[in-house]
Scaffold this motif. Structure first.
Motif, PDB file in Angstrom:
ATOM      1  N   THR A  55       3.016  14.892 -11.448  1.00 22.31           N
ATOM      2  CA  THR A  55       3.485  13.401 -10.619  1.00 22.31           C
ATOM      3  C   THR A  55       1.623  13.124 -10.255  1.00 22.31           C
ATOM      4  OG1 THR A  55       5.709  15.189  -9.474  1.00 22.31           O
ATOM      5  CG2 THR A  55       4.573  12.869  -8.518  1.00 22.31           C
ATOM      6  N   ARG A  56       2.023  11.954 -10.622  1.00 22.84           N
ATOM      7  CA  ARG A  56       1.175  11.036  -9.753  1.00 22.84           C
ATOM      8  C   ARG A  56       0.169  11.026  -8.582  1.00 22.84           C
ATOM      9  NH1 ARG A  56      -1.505   6.839 -14.240  1.00 22.84           N
ATOM     10  NH2 ARG A  56      -2.780   6.658 -12.119  1.00 22.84           N
ATOM     11  N   GLU A  57      -0.461  10.577  -8.325  1.00 16.63           N
ATOM     12  CA  GLU A  57      -1.047  10.961  -7.177  1.00 16.63           C
ATOM     13  C   GLU A  57      -0.894   9.894  -6.222  1.00 16.63           C
ATOM     14  OE1 GLU A  57      -4.205  13.439  -5.126  1.00 16.63           O
ATOM     15  OE2 GLU A  57      -5.284  11.854  -5.370  1.00 16.63           O
ATOM     16  N   THR A  58      -0.732   8.421  -6.638  1.00 22.01           N
ATOM     17  CA  THR A  58      -1.003   6.833  -6.126  1.00 22.01           C
ATOM     18  C   THR A  58       0.638   6.087  -7.396  1.00 22.01           C
ATOM     19  OG1 THR A  58      -1.301   6.405  -8.923  1.00 22.01           O
ATOM     20  CG2 THR A  58      -2.992   6.393  -6.904  1.00 22.01           C
ATOM     21  N   PRO A  59       1.390   6.423  -5.691  1.00 25.53           N
ATOM     22  CA  PRO A  59       2.946   5.998  -6.746  1.00 25.53           C
ATOM     23  C   PRO A  59       3.031   5.147  -7.047  1.00 25.53           C
ATOM     24  CG  PRO A  59       2.785   6.501  -3.545  1.00 25.53           C
ATOM     25  CD  PRO A  59       1.705   6.316  -4.484  1.00 25.53           C
ATOM     26  N   ARG A  60       4.721   4.580  -8.561  1.00 23.05           N
ATOM     27  CA  ARG A  60       4.446   4.445  -9.102  1.00 23.05           C
ATOM     28  C   ARG A  60       5.545   2.796  -8.749  1.00 23.05           C
ATOM     29  NH1 ARG A  60       4.851   5.291 -15.280  1.00 23.05           N
ATOM     30  NH2 ARG A  60       7.064   5.696 -14.008  1.00 23.05           N
ATOM     31  N   VAL A  61       5.307   1.841  -8.511  1.00 21.83           N
ATOM     32  CA  VAL A  61       6.874   1.263  -7.609  1.00 21.83           C
ATOM     33  C   VAL A  61       6.641  -0.518  -8.179  1.00 21.83           C
ATOM     34  CG1 VAL A  61       7.207   0.011  -5.320  1.00 21.83           C
ATOM     35  CG2 VAL A  61       5.766   1.779  -5.460  1.00 21.83           C
ATOM     36  N   SER A  62       8.004  -0.376  -8.879  1.00 21.57           N
ATOM     37  CA  SER A  62       8.259  -2.188  -8.451  1.00 21.57           C
ATOM     38  C   SER A  62       8.419  -3.192  -8.646  1.00 21.57           C
ATOM     39  CB  SER A  62       8.816  -1.776 -10.398  1.00 21.57           C
ATOM     40  OG  SER A  62       8.837  -0.992 -11.294  1.00 21.57           O
ATOM     41  N   PRO A  79       7.292  13.638  -0.373  1.00 16.48           N
ATOM     42  CA  PRO A  79       7.628  12.059   0.207  1.00 16.48           C
ATOM     43  C   PRO A  79       7.056  11.086  -0.959  1.00 16.48           C
ATOM     44  CG  PRO A  79       7.949  12.467   2.339  1.00 16.48           C
ATOM     45  CD  PRO A  79       7.058  13.307   1.442  1.00 16.48           C
ATOM     46  N   THR A  80       7.255   9.719  -1.553  1.00 16.04           N
ATOM     47  CA  THR A  80       6.957   8.258  -1.448  1.00 16.04           C
ATOM     48  C   THR A  80       6.926   7.332   0.187  1.00 16.04           C
ATOM     49  OG1 THR A  80       7.010   8.546  -3.786  1.00 16.04           O
ATOM     50  CG2 THR A  80       6.692   6.332  -3.076  1.00 16.04           C
ATOM     51  N   VAL A  81       5.518   7.212   0.562  1.00 12.85           N
ATOM     52  CA  VAL A  81       5.792   6.067   1.403  1.00 12.85           C
ATOM     53  C   VAL A  81       4.752   4.952   1.154  1.00 12.85           C
ATOM     54  CG1 VAL A  81       5.041   5.950   3.891  1.00 12.85           C
ATOM     55  CG2 VAL A  81       4.975   8.616   2.874  1.00 12.85           C
ATOM     56  N   ALA A  92       1.074  -1.449  -0.048  1.00 11.01           N
ATOM     57  CA  ALA A  92      -0.006   0.203  -0.469  1.00 11.01           C
ATOM     58  C   ALA A  92       0.581   1.162   0.480  1.00 11.01           C
ATOM     59  CB  ALA A  92      -0.850  -0.204   1.100  1.00 11.01           C
ATOM     60  N   ALA A  93      -0.115   2.791   0.075  1.00 11.37           N
ATOM     61  CA  ALA A  93       1.240   3.661  -0.263  1.00 11.37           C
ATOM     62  C   ALA A  93       0.435   4.809   0.749  1.00 11.37           C
ATOM     63  CB  ALA A  93       1.600   3.557  -1.557  1.00 11.37           C
ATOM     64  N   GLU A  94       1.064   6.269   0.951  1.00 12.94           N
ATOM     65  CA  GLU A  94       0.186   7.326   1.153  1.00 12.94           C
ATOM     66  C   GLU A  94       0.243   8.124  -0.289  1.00 12.94           C
ATOM     67  OE1 GLU A  94       2.152   9.463   4.440  1.00 12.94           O
ATOM     68  OE2 GLU A  94       1.380   7.312   5.532  1.00 12.94           O
ATOM     69  N   LEU A  95      -0.990   8.709  -0.689  1.00 15.71           N
ATOM     70  CA  LEU A  95      -1.180   9.443  -2.104  1.00 15.71           C
ATOM     71  C   LEU A  95      -0.294  10.339  -1.901  1.00 15.71           C
ATOM     72  CD1 LEU A  95      -4.918   9.075  -2.088  1.00 15.71           C
ATOM     73  CD2 LEU A  95      -2.632   7.626  -3.110  1.00 15.71           C
ATOM     74  N   ARG A  96       0.063  10.755  -2.894  1.00 18.39           N
ATOM     75  CA  ARG A  96       1.554  12.726  -2.602  1.00 18.39           C
ATOM     76  C   ARG A  96       1.151  13.116  -3.467  1.00 18.39           C
ATOM     77  NH1 ARG A  96       6.181   9.182  -5.599  1.00 18.39           N
ATOM     78  NH2 ARG A  96       5.430   8.876  -7.711  1.00 18.39           N
ATOM     79  N   ALA A 128       3.668  -0.748 -10.536  1.00 15.37           N
ATOM     80  CA  ALA A 128       2.591  -0.548  -9.894  1.00 15.37           C
ATOM     81  C   ALA A 128       1.737  -0.169  -9.496  1.00 15.37           C
ATOM     82  CB  ALA A 128       2.117  -2.352  -9.312  1.00 15.37           C
ATOM     83  N   TYR A 129       1.123   0.438  -9.372  1.00 12.81           N
ATOM     84  CA  TYR A 129      -0.278   1.656  -8.862  1.00 12.81           C
ATOM     85  C   TYR A 129      -0.529   1.713  -7.505  1.00 12.81           C
ATOM     86  CZ  TYR A 129       0.517   4.367 -13.400  1.00 12.81           C
ATOM     87  OH  TYR A 129       1.502   5.384 -13.971  1.00 12.81           O
ATOM     88  N   LEU A 130       0.158   2.041  -6.248  1.00 12.49           N
ATOM     89  CA  LEU A 130      -0.582   1.606  -5.027  1.00 12.49           C
ATOM     90  C   LEU A 130      -1.230   2.366  -4.581  1.00 12.49           C
ATOM     91  CD1 LEU A 130       3.344   0.365  -3.113  1.00 12.49           C
ATOM     92  CD2 LEU A 130       1.227  -0.793  -4.766  1.00 12.49           C
ATOM     93  N   THR A 131      -2.212   2.053  -3.848  1.00  8.42           N
ATOM     94  CA  THR A 131      -3.025   3.070  -3.515  1.00  8.42           C
ATOM     95  C   THR A 131      -3.431   3.175  -2.035  1.00  8.42           C
ATOM     96  OG1 THR A 131      -5.377   1.292  -2.984  1.00  8.42           O
ATOM     97  CG2 THR A 131      -5.098   2.217  -4.674  1.00  8.42           C
ATOM     98  N   THR A 132      -4.136   3.528  -1.289  1.00  9.56           N
ATOM     99  CA  THR A 132      -3.969   3.380   0.117  1.00  9.56           C
ATOM    100  C   THR A 132      -4.323   2.066   0.880  1.00  9.56           C
ATOM    101  OG1 THR A 132      -6.422   4.782   0.217  1.00  9.56           O
ATOM    102  CG2 THR A 132      -4.655   6.074   0.469  1.00  9.56           C
TER     103      THR A 132
END
Lengths: 619, 232
Positions: free
Chosen positions: B137-144, B219-221, B125-129, B174-178
């Motif tokens: 910059t997209r709100e949903t972090p993009r993580v591999s 920051p990306t969390v 999961a992630a925190e929106l930014r 992958a786009y992570l959400t909260t």
């Protein structure tokens, strides 16, 4: 001819006196000054070898069976034999002290000598306190009785002063006694009274040694292992650090690693002493070391490229403070187990709260248990004394973070020491007669010792082992001069085991081999045994000149070779008010790490230390 | 006679101290990994990459400050905070490898795994930014997420490497959400049929490109939990 007759007459009158003495004895024993025992002992030992003193004992023992002589005379003779036996390490000495005390039941002086036997001759690393106490307090009781009966003589004042001073020396590690009984001036009824005392050590230092107050006793090794770890492939040696750091430590980082943090500590204890149980301590220690610990071994000298290298919490110049707090208890007792040996048993437990020694986490607190056990065995071999000492310390550390295989933490420090103390008089060069000559001279002891200390600290599957093997000698002269020379072969290594197979490997990039030479001459400015009674001022004062040199025995151990020299003052003051012993040590040292430089000069450091102790520890 | 006793006593004392307390494996089960295991039990998130190579840009919270954990999860939970390096020429990306031993990039052997292993599954999961200063910059972090890859860079050869078939297996961008998402990395095509060595057990990376961060960018969390190598 005239002289011959005069001599003959003197002999005859002496013989007549001795023959007449037993008859008088049955009426009333003559009062004898117990210092006559000391005088005869000194006359029998002066300039004599131990075997000659043993011959003297053999000669005197048959004379002890004379049942017709006054008991006080017989007591004095037993006292002389007992003292000679103390000197030669004969296990029968207490037997003769006992007879001396029995035959002169009112005389406190013999109780004093008897107690001295247990506090000055016997014991293992510490006096046989509980047995010595019995006789010191008996001496005080007898002094009171003599005072009451009007038989207190001038020499009894000296006996009383020495008895009280010896008791104070016996209790010097206790500190300040809080309730009467064992408190100075001691009372005759103090023997079985419980005693509560407080002791404290306050210290301030700026030094390269003793980083965590236990185990890190060789700074050349400590700094070398830190440098090697920082330079390893799991830290700066394998990381692509930003310019100007880059991969591998730079000379300025090598230069920065030796450091002398400012430290202060306060150790306090409450001691409960009860004869015959021994001493039970409740302890509280607090210490602080300023900028002592490397925060991240990726940047052992810090990273000055802000904001590129954001400082980690609490870190300045790559270092962070270390705080340690310990609360615990300890027990200590010397057990007289002759004819086998005297044994000292010490056990302690501490709950440790430590902040600042976990890498990357300078604010991380660790709480763990620390157990310590000590055993010292000591016995006379002729007039000499042999002492074996074993120590074990176990740090029961909490599990660390990370994978299971890397979580396990513990630390074991083990030590063994064997000491041979030569108390025989030695033939030493002398200038006393105005020209070089050799005289048989009594000394305070010539000590030869060897030992090993091994510290194994486990970090998961890795173990860092530090080992010291040492051999040394300390000569304590009869005059003002003492000297210690010690050589120590010091090693450090890191081993790791495979998580798959458990096989053990050593990491050659993480090892230290060095040799340390210590030379410590000292001058005894004020001799502790010369002053009876208690008054303000130094009871003992020594001037010490410690010199040490660390030699790296392989290329990777040479960076932090160093030479260190200085001057220290060790002093002891007894307070005539309530009687605690204050021990003071102050010193200055200069240490030169001559193989590293800042581009111009070798690294040199001015070091100092100041310690004040109330009770607690020998001078 | 006395001298012999002394020598014997000395040797005995020194010898009993010189014997080490153990090999460092005390209390730890030794042996290859077989069957299901939590990555957090066997590997440590110590392989920081990109901007994370420099201290201060990635903060890892292990077992604390986690997102509320889902029922039935195991192993350690994590929160990673990545503050991008804003200097000119900085990487603009960061990542963390879980490796064994800690900080190993191929200079030391890792763990032996006995197949079969079919997937690595985890929750993320992630925190929106939201970043008003930079609409790109997209709100949903993009993580591999990936498995493998340590020691296999031809430009930087190492004595040991992850013994996967091919370079690595990844879930890219992958786009992570909260909310917790269940994600799996398929291992069927990368795990050999015979026992193999792995220095790494898991990895994530975040790439700010093309959304270049600014000084105002948050920051990306990201949160991770229940990371499991699963034979089924």
């Amino acid at each position: 001819m005239k002289r011959f007759f005069q001599g003959l007459a003197a002999l005859l009158s002496l013989g007549a006196g001795l023959v007449a003495a037993p008859r008088l004895a049955h009426a009333e024993d003559p009062e004898l000054n117990p210092y006559e025992c000391l005088g005869r002992y000194e006359a029998a030992t002066g300039n004599r070898t131990i075997s000659q003193i043993k011959q003297e004992i053999k000669k005197r023992i048959p004379e002890l069976d004379n049942k017709d002589e006054p008991k006080s005379v017989n007591a004095m003779k037993h006292c002389v034999v007992a003292m000679l036996m103390s000197r030669t390490g004969d296990g029968d000495a207490p037997l003769h002290y006992e007879i001396a005390v029995k035959n002169a039941p009112q005389e406190p002086g013999y109780e004093l000598w008897f107690a001295n036997h247990y506090s000055m001759f016997r014991g293992a690393r510490s006096p046989v306190t509980e047995t010595a106490e019995v006789h010191y307090y008996a001496s005080l009781k007898k002094l009171d009785a003599l005072r009451a009966s009007g038989k207190y003589r001038a020499y009894h004042a000296v006996v009383e002063e020495w008895t009280k001073k010896r008791l104070m020396v016996l209790y010097q590690q206790d500190g300040l006694h809080l309730i009467p009984g064992k408190q100075y001036p001691q009372k005759p009824g103090g023997l079985y009274r419980p005693s509560f005392s407080v002791g404290a050590i306050a210290g301030l230092s700026k030094d390269t040694r003793d980083f965590n107050r236990k185990g890190d006793w060789n700074e050349a090794r400590t700094f070398t292992l830190e440098r090697q770890f920082a330079n390893s492939d799991v830290r700066a040696g394998g990381a692509s650090r930003p310019d100007p750091y880059l991969k591998g430590l730079k000379p300025f980082e090598h230069y920065a690693i030796p450091r002398a943090p400012l430290r202060y500590h306060l150790d306090a204890k409450l001691r409960y002493r009860q004869n015959p149980i021994g001493a039970l301590d409740f302890t509280y220690d607090q210490s602080h070391a300023e900028q002592a610990q490397i925060t991240s071994f990726y940047f052992p000298a810090g990273c000055g490229l802000a904001p590129l290298c954001n400082e980690l919490d609490g870190s300045k110049n790559g270092l962070n403070d270390v705080n340690v707090r310990q609360i615990g208890g300890a027990y200590e007792r010397v057990l007289p187990l002759y004819p086998l040996f005297d044994a000292k048993v010490g056990l302690s437990y501490k709950r440790v709260h430590r902040v600042g020694v976990v890498e990357f986490l300078p604010n991380k607190a660790e709480d763990f248990n620390l157990y310590e056990g000590k055993l010292a065995l000591s016995r006379f071999v002729g007039s000499d004394k042999i002492t074996a000492e074993l120590g074990y310390t176990y740090f029961d550390m909490p599990l660390g973070q990370g994978p299971v295989a890397e979580q396990s933490r513990s630390r074991h420090i083990r030590s063994a020491l064997l000491e041979y103390a030569l108390y025989s008089p030695l033939v030493l060069p002398s200038l006393a007669a105005g020209e070089p000559s050799f005289l048989r001279t009594p000394t305070r002891g010539w000590y030869f010792y060897t030992g090993i200390v091994q510290d194994d600290e486990q970090y998961g599957f890795r173990t860092v082992t530090k080992r010291d093997i040492f051999l040394g000698s300390r000569f304590e002269g009869s005059g003002i001069f003492d000297i210690t020379l010690q050589g120590t072969y010091a090693t450090g290594k890191q081993t790791f085991s495979s998580a798959d197979t458990g096989m053990l490997y050593s990491d050659p990039s993480q090892s230290y081999n060095g040799f340390r030479t210590n030379l410590t001459p000292q001058l005894r400015i004020i001799n502790p045994d010369a002053i009876p009674g208690i008054s303000w001022g130094f009871d003992s004062l020594m001037l010490v000149f410690p010199i040490s040199h660390d030699l790296g025995l392989k290329k990777a151990s040479k960076d932090y070779e160093n030479i260190r020299a200085g001057v220290e003052m060790w002093g002891r003051v007894f307070s005539p008010v309530l009687g605690p012993a204050f021990l003071m040590t102050a010193g200055y040292n200069y240490q030169s790490f001559y193989n590293i430089n800042n581009g111009a000069n070798p690294k040199g450091m001015h070091l100092f230390m100041l310690n004040l102790r109330m009770g607690w520890g020998d001078l | 006679m006395l001298h012999r006793q002394l020598i014997a006593a000395t040797a005995c004392l020194l010898g009993c101290v010189a014997c080490g307390p153990g090999t460092g494996t005390e209390g730890v089960e030794v042996g290859p990994l077989q069957g299901r295991f939590y990555v957090s039990d066997e590997f440590s998130p110590s392989g920081h990459m990109g901007d994370g190579e420099n201290p201060g840009f990635i903060t890892a919270d292990i077992g604390e400050n986690c997102k509320a954990r889902a029922p039935g999860v195991g192993g350690a939970c994590y929160r990673f905070t990545y503050q991008p390096d804003l200097r000119f020429g900085a990487d603009m990306w960061a990542g963390v490898y879980w490796v064994y031993p800690s900080n190993d990039w191929g200079t030391r052997p890792g763990r032996t795994l006995i197949p079969p292993y079919k997937r690595v599954r985890f929750k993320a999961a992630a925190e929106l930014r939201p970043d008003p200063s930079n609409p790109e910059t997209r709100e949903t972090p993009r993580v591999s997420f990936l498995v493998g890859g340590i020691g296999s860079n031809p430009a930087d050869p190492q004595p040991y490497s992850d013994e996967t078939i091919g370079h690595a297996q990844a879930i890219k961008n992958a786009y992570l959400t909260t909310e917790w998402q269940d994600i799996e990395i398929d291992l069927t095509s990368v795990v050999p049929a015979t026992p193999f060595q792995m220095i790494s057990g898991f990895c994530w990376t975040v790439n700010y490109q093309p959304g270049v961060p600014t000084a105002q960018s948050p920051p990306t969390v990201i949160y991770l939990d229940d990371i499991v190598w699963d034979p089924e």
